[in-house]
Design an enzyme around this catalytic site. Structure first.
Site, PDB file in Angstrom:
ATOM      1  N   HIS A 195       0.829  -1.200   0.000  1.00 30.15           N
ATOM      2  CA  HIS A 195       0.000   0.000   0.000  1.00 30.15           C
ATOM      3  C   HIS A 195       0.868   1.256   0.000  1.00 30.15           C
ATOM      4  O   HIS A 195       0.425   2.327  -0.421  1.00 30.15           O
ATOM      5  CB  HIS A 195      -0.905   0.033   1.241  1.00 30.15           C
ATOM      6  CG  HIS A 195      -1.935  -1.046   1.260  1.00 30.15           C
ATOM      7  ND1 HIS A 195      -1.678  -2.302   1.750  1.00 30.15           N
ATOM      8  CD2 HIS A 195      -3.230  -1.051   0.849  1.00 30.15           C
ATOM      9  CE1 HIS A 195      -2.769  -3.047   1.643  1.00 30.15           C
ATOM     10  NE2 HIS A 195      -3.717  -2.310   1.100  1.00 30.15           N
ATOM     11  N   ASP A 269      -4.645  -6.251  -7.674  1.00 27.06           N
ATOM     12  CA  ASP A 269      -4.783  -5.569  -6.396  1.00 27.06           C
ATOM     13  C   ASP A 269      -5.024  -4.095  -6.734  1.00 27.06           C
ATOM     14  O   ASP A 269      -4.875  -3.660  -7.873  1.00 27.06           O
ATOM     15  CB  ASP A 269      -3.526  -5.759  -5.543  1.00 27.06           C
ATOM     16  CG  ASP A 269      -3.821  -5.673  -4.045  1.00 27.06           C
ATOM     17  OD1 ASP A 269      -4.892  -5.166  -3.680  1.00 27.06           O
ATOM     18  OD2 ASP A 269      -2.966  -6.098  -3.245  1.00 27.06           O
TER      19      ASP A 269
END
Length: 524
Positions: A195, A269
């Site tokens: 992230h 993702d």
């Protein structure tokens, strides 16, 4: 899939725009459908992904109504959510999940219980009108310093992870909801959160094949409907240039996945994650992902810090993919193949929902507290210099050592450093659970007196050298009888306080820990 009437006919601009839309999967703000999103759903958008900001737990039926709005705009929309259980929940984010996380299920090592957990997750999704759950995590957590997988994994043993991945996905899909295993080819041996940055999986190919691929292979053989790729660099996967790009953008990773026999939906993702945004950007990343074999472009959560507006995020990806399709960088056949797989999943889910006989999936709680306490452990500091820490799993001993009388004034310190980006922000379920037994006083180390009485501190990252471990060390000097609740992985280091390792931060786990601290063992 695009229908031009001829394999060689060029699509019209309207057809091409619909084709591009059919592989894009955005998130959004709010508990109702924004007008811009309703419009693009009508123009062929693949569907939507829900996050916690889309769910209002105080409004019964709200999320099902929202899903109905989505399907009114696009009857075959793919509606997805991250509902792993444990600390990663969207549908129960505000009040806490009533399904234990993967690490607890792995420690219990009861595949029937894991399948029951999967059925509960499937039921939650089905009742919300969701047809694709981005779970379970199939990563083998072989690196104890992993900051983003950890307790989201069933464990560090490949065979154990494989059998529980299969059990949970079967439970989810028994309810007619597609499961999506993640994060291919394996995010378990990394030390960077994708992230925030771009992790590397520095493993020899034979180690990757032996340790990290088997759970995905088993999931594919069990009929999993979708696989999510990881934003990780895997040196040696593909040619030298390819192997330095994230797996999501690496054609060799897509080829590896298909070589395992997977014919389902390959999902990226989130493209707004740092590993993509800070390298190639979401727009170019989307084009490269499609060229690498992706079928569905997950754009991510617009509520994350640093994100663009939801519509701007969508337009960045849409414009980039459309331009690449128009200039020939992205062959039409690639888009058509991806779109065909999205539609194939949508049709599968319609049939699977109709065929699923049992829509209940078991009781939500299923007396989880009585089961999961068997996976807890207690780490005690050495009583004499030179001794090593002692760990016990004996519940009666654990409860006896920890118990404070109900109604005791309890100082509560939270040593955690914000929320896990995968989990997103949530309530403090441990504080809420402890408040049912004690007079809870939220405190900090500076606020404690020299004789503070009963003290509990909450942590989730006690790796060597961590800020949280240092905070425990300082607290031990002031309150040596304080108790630590560790919601993360049990660290392989000596701890300065008696520590309950509960491997989870769900509401059901918080309740079980609070019961132990009050002197009772749930279910006994």
């Amino acid at each position: 899939m695009l229908n031009t009437g001829s394999d060689s006919a060029e699509p019209t601009q309207e057809e091409l725009r619909r084709l591009v839309n059919s592989v894009i999967w955005p998130g959004f703000h709010g508990t109702t459908l924004p007008s811009w999103l309703r419009k693009v759903l009508g123009e062929g958008l693949a569907g939507v992904v829900y996050f916690s900001q889309n769910i209002d737990p105080d409004s019964p039926g709200q999320i099902a109504k929202l899903s109905a709005e989505v399907r009114a705009a696009h009857p075959l929309a793919v509606i997805g959510v991250d509902e792993e259980g444990g600390g990663v929940s969207r549908l129960q984010a505000k009040r806490g999940s009533l399904v234990p996380g993967a690490a607890l299920l792995g420690r219990l090592d009861d595949v029937e219980l894991s399948e029951a957990a999967g059925r509960t997750l499937g039921r939650l999704c089905r009742e919300a009108g969701i047809n694709l759950n981005l779970a379970p995590v199939a990563d083998v957590n072989t690196n104890p310093l992993n900051p983003v997988i950890g307790v989201r994994s069933f464990g560090a043993d490949t065979a154990l992870v494989g059998r529980h991945t299969v059990a949970v996905l079967r439970g989810i899909q028994a309810l007619g909801v597609g499961a999506c295993v993640k994060h291919f080819p394996g995010h378990g041996d990394t030390v960077t959160d994708s992230h925030l940055g771009l992790p590397r999986l520095d493993l020899k190919p034979e180690v990757l094949k032996a340790q990290h691929l088997p759970p995905f292979q088993q999931a594919i053989e069990a009929g999993v409907q979708a696989v999510m790729t990881a934003h990780i660099v895997v040196p040696g996967l593909g040619d030298p240039a390819q192997s330095e790009t994230p797996a999501t953008l690496n054609p060799a990773a897509g080829e590896l996945l298909r070589s395992l026999g997977f014919r389902g939906l390959q999902i990226t993702d989130a493209l707004d994650m740092g590993a993509i945004r800070a390298t190639v950007g979401s727009g170019l990343g989307a084009v490269q992902a499609l060229l690498a074999g992706a079928d569905l472009l997950c754009l991510g959560n617009p509520a994350n810090a640093g994100s663009k507006s939801e519509e701007a995020e969508y337009l960045e990806v849409f414009d980039a993919v459309l331009a690449a399709a128009q200039n020939g960088q992205l062959p039409r056949e690639v888009l058509e193949t991806a779109s065909g797989r999205v539609m194939a999943f949508a049709r599968w889910s319609t049939q699977a929902m109709e065929a699923a006989a049992d829509t209940r999936g078991g009781a939500v709680e299923q007396d989880w507290a009585a089961r999961i306490v068997n996976a807890f452990s207690l780490s005690e500091p050495p009583s004499e210099p030179g001794e090593i820490s002692r760990t016990t799993n004996e519940l009666e001993e654990l409860a006896k050592k920890l118990a404070w009388p109900t109604g005791t004034e309890l100082h509560f310190l939270d040593a955690r450093r914000g929320h896990n980006m995968a989990a997103g922000p949530s309530g403090n379920f441990f504080a809420a659970a402890l408040s049912e037994h004690y007079q809870l006083r939220r405190s900090s180390l500076d606020q404690l007196s020299s004789t503070p009485g009963a003290v509990v501190v909450l942590a989730d990252a006690l790796q060597p050298g961590s800020e949280q471990l240092e905070a425990l060390t300082q607290l031990a000097k002031k309150a040596p009888k304080a108790i630590c609740i560790n919601a993360g992985m049990a660290p392989g280091v000596q701890l300065p306080l008696s520590t309950v390792n509960c491997f989870d931060s769900s509401r059901i786990t918080a309740r079980a820990v609070a019961a132990l601290l009050s002197g009772s063992v749930p279910g006994r």
